[in-house]
Design an enzyme around this catalytic site. Structure first.
Site, PDB file in Angstrom:
ATOM      1  CB  ALA A 109     -44.609 -42.578 -13.136  1.00 52.21           C
TER       2      ALA A 109
ATOM      3  CE  LYS B 130     -35.043 -33.755   1.140  1.00 48.81           C
ATOM      4  NZ  LYS B 130     -36.128 -32.866   0.698  1.00 48.81           N
TER       5      LYS B 130
ATOM      6  CG  HIS C  23     -30.534 -30.569  -0.002  1.00 51.41           C
ATOM      7  ND1 HIS C  23     -30.528 -31.766  -0.648  1.00 51.41           N
ATOM      8  CD2 HIS C  23     -31.815 -30.124  -0.073  1.00 51.41           C
ATOM      9  CE1 HIS C  23     -31.743 -32.032  -1.102  1.00 51.41           C
ATOM     10  NE2 HIS C  23     -32.545 -31.055  -0.749  1.00 51.41           N
TER      11      HIS C  23
HETATM   12  C1  BG6 Z   1     -35.874 -30.130  -1.750  1.00 52.87           C
HETATM   13  C2  BG6 Z   1     -36.686 -29.639  -0.585  1.00 52.87           C
HETATM   14  O1  BG6 Z   1     -35.134 -31.258  -1.402  1.00 52.87           O
HETATM   15  O2  BG6 Z   1     -35.001 -29.101  -2.173  1.00 52.87           O
HETATM   16  C3  BG6 Z   1     -37.448 -28.393  -0.957  1.00 52.87           C
HETATM   17  O3  BG6 Z   1     -37.590 -30.655  -0.180  1.00 52.87           O
HETATM   18  C4  BG6 Z   1     -36.525 -27.342  -1.522  1.00 52.87           C
HETATM   19  O4  BG6 Z   1     -38.148 -27.867   0.162  1.00 52.87           O
HETATM   20  C5  BG6 Z   1     -35.657 -27.935  -2.614  1.00 52.87           C
HETATM   21  O5  BG6 Z   1     -37.325 -26.289  -2.035  1.00 52.87           O
HETATM   22  C6  BG6 Z   1     -34.594 -26.955  -3.049  1.00 52.87           C
HETATM   23  O6  BG6 Z   1     -33.945 -27.460  -4.188  1.00 52.87           O
HETATM   24  P1  BG6 Z   1     -33.302 -26.484  -5.259  1.00 52.87           P
HETATM   25  O7  BG6 Z   1     -32.625 -27.405  -6.210  1.00 52.87           O
HETATM   26  O8  BG6 Z   1     -34.442 -25.720  -5.861  1.00 52.87           O
HETATM   27  O9  BG6 Z   1     -32.382 -25.607  -4.492  1.00 52.87           O
END
Ligand code: BG6
Length: 510
Positions: free
Chosen positions: A30, A169, A261
């Site tokens: 946290a 993750k 993602h």
């Molecule tokens: C995270 C990655 O999961 O997603 C990062 O660990 C990345 O490296 C980020 O910068 C990108 O997220 P967003 O929401 O900014 O596109």
């Protein structure tokens, strides 16, 4: 030429809304970045929108010595940058508590247990609780073991008292480690208590893919190999690795962005229609899709996957360092900061349609989008123009920074001559719904309180994703050809451009 404005009207609104039962959220890690940048502001936004349960508490737990007073101050600070006006901030902040302690020390859990008991009484939460693991993954096991020893898990996901756990993750480092981690979670919890989070699934435009595909009748009939030429999925970031080099240099971009993602966005665009929006119906279709992907092997990795690292360059006119010159990055690092690949899906819908995926750090700008490029017209009646001269219809889901959907079409210019040009029908989230879309974590945290796992990763989805990418990681570990390089801020990564040239395709501009 100024772009034509398209007017959209919101007519029938259908909302499906349920209220979460009273509960508490215990956040491990946290004192860290994620809690103050995303978790606390998202919980607060939910509170302001009156979406939190009638009674709710947050209990932060971390190694950093901090008093409850200091933790609340930190929470207040993080709310200042919140997207929502800081109204009622004090009432929310007063429901935040803190406990510092070593994750390996049994005393921490004895204190935690006592604190949870008190808060449960004070907030009448019926012992319903969510644990949020936002620590480095190496600590997950020790936390889980100690929670179990202290009898802090109930065995239900939805009958009161329930326990759910949200896991950040990266879930594992490769297939073997992910399966081991998963087994350890299952020693104490059922699958329907485990919420593997991927914040991309909480983004409005990403969720909109499903609504767009399955709440409209006009797109699904053309959503296949007969009409679609290829699909490009891009997640470009202009930032480098910043203070995360320690983590990133071990992980690399494939693990950081693709295993989660990118694969999630691909699944939503390409999966078959689920029977309903129930969690398992959606996740069954995602699993089927992942099973249909043509697996990577030594032969096709060479022609279908590109990895590269950024050298020094310029972004928005300012000079930026190369990856190897970043703090805490070894001078000889071969960690990839960019990956592009071609994925083929072996099923009736997608046979022969390339899916191009790319993601990289230090790209010219921050841009995430899914572009569905349709086939060219079969014949042109407007002689002497040939079908090749028309730009192809392209449907783009803009995930960020400007959330929306656009469709590129051909249209006639007004006037007596026969002149045509491409124009874009452009739906911008901001113009229609005002302000900015909610933070992705808001939706996901709320879904977890509601016991809805639709937007979380099921264990087989996680496993299939690691199965897909692990051969690439293994190949890279052995491969003599290490990396390609690109200039920071550049549109062009030569090998990635060549990847598309094989099929006479071209990346969209970032
Ligand atoms: C995270 C990655 O999961 O997603 C990062 O660990 C990345 O490296 C980020 O910068 C990108 O997220 P967003 O929401 O900014 O596109």
């Amino acid at each position: 030429m100024p772009r034509p404005k398209t007017k959209f009207t919101i007519r029938d609104e259908f909302c499906i809304e349920t209220k979460a039962k009273p509960c508490g959220m215990i956040i491990f890690g946290a004192s860290g970045d994620l809690a103050s940048r995303k978790l606390i502001p998202s919980l607060y936004n939910l509170y302001c929108r009156q979406l939190l349960p009638t009674t709710f508490y947050v209990l932060g737990c971390a190694r950093t010595p901090m008093t409850e007073h200091e933790f609340r101050d930190k929470a207040r600070q993080s709310l200042r940058s919140s997207k929502i006006e800081t109204i009622n901030c004090e009432k929310f902040v007063k429901s935040c508590y803190y406990l510092s302690g070593d994750y390996g020390d049994i005393k921490t859990y004895a204190a935690l247990s006592a604190k949870i008991k008190n808060l449960n009484k004070q907030y009448s939460t019926n012992n319903n609780r969510i644990f949020y693991l936002s620590t480095p993954p190496s600590i997950y096991q020790i936390i889980m073991d100690n929670l179990q020893k202290n009898d802090l898990f109930s065995d239900s996901a939805d009958k009161q008292p329930w326990t759910r756990i949200i896991v950040e993750k990266p879930f594992g480092y490769d297939l073997t480690s992910a399966l081991k981690l998963d087994k350890n979670f299952h020693n104490y919890l059922n699958e329907n208590q485990i919420y593997r989070i991927d914040h991309y699934l909480g983004k409005e435009t990403v969720q909109n893919i499903l609504i767009f595909r399955f709440a409209n009748s006009i797109f699904e009939p053309i959503w296949n190999r007969n009409y679609i030429d290829h699909i490009q999925i891009t997640v470009a970031e202009s930032i480098g690795v910043g203070h995360r080099a320690g983590y990133f240099n071990k992980s690399g971009l494939l693990r950081d962005m693709f295993q989660n993602h990118m694969v999630q966005m691909l699944s939503l665009v390409a999966m078959e229609p689920p029977v309903s929006f129930k969690a398992d119906h959606v996740r069954d279709q995602k699993a089927k899709l992942l099973e249909s992907i043509n697996p990577f092997n030594i032969k096709n990795i060479k022609n279908s996957v590109v990895r590269a690292q950024y050298k020094k360059g310029h972004i928005a006119g300012k000079p930026v360092k190369g990856y190897r010159d970043e703090d805490n990055v070894p001078a000889e690092s071969i960690t990839e900061t960019y990956v592009a690949m071609k994925i083929m899906i072996d099923n009736w819908r997608w046979q022969g349609v390339p899916f191009y995926l790319r993601s990289g750090k230090r790209m010219p700008s921050k841009k995430s989008e899914i572009a569905v490029v349709f086939k060219k017209i079969p014949h042109c009646i407007f002689s002497p123009i040939s079908p090749d001269e028309f730009s192809r219809n392209t449907l783009v889901f803009n995930v960020q920074p400007e959330e929306g959907i656009e469709l590129g079409i051909q249209a006639k210019h007004p006037g007596p001559k026969l002149c045509m040009s491409s124009l874009t029908m452009d739906f911008k989230w901001r113009n229609i719904f005002g302000s900015q879309p909610p933070e992705a974590y808001e939706r996901l945290l709320l879904d977890c309180m509601l016991g809805d796992q639709t937007l979380f990763i099921r264990h087989d989805n996680m496993k299939l994703s690691w199965e897909l990418f692990t051969p690439i990681l293994e190949h890279w570990a052995k491969s003599e050809k290490k990396l390609d390089f690109y200039e920071a801020g550049s549109q062009t990564v030569q090998e990635a451009d060549n990847l598309l040239k094989q099929n006479a395709h071209k990346w969209r501009e970032i």
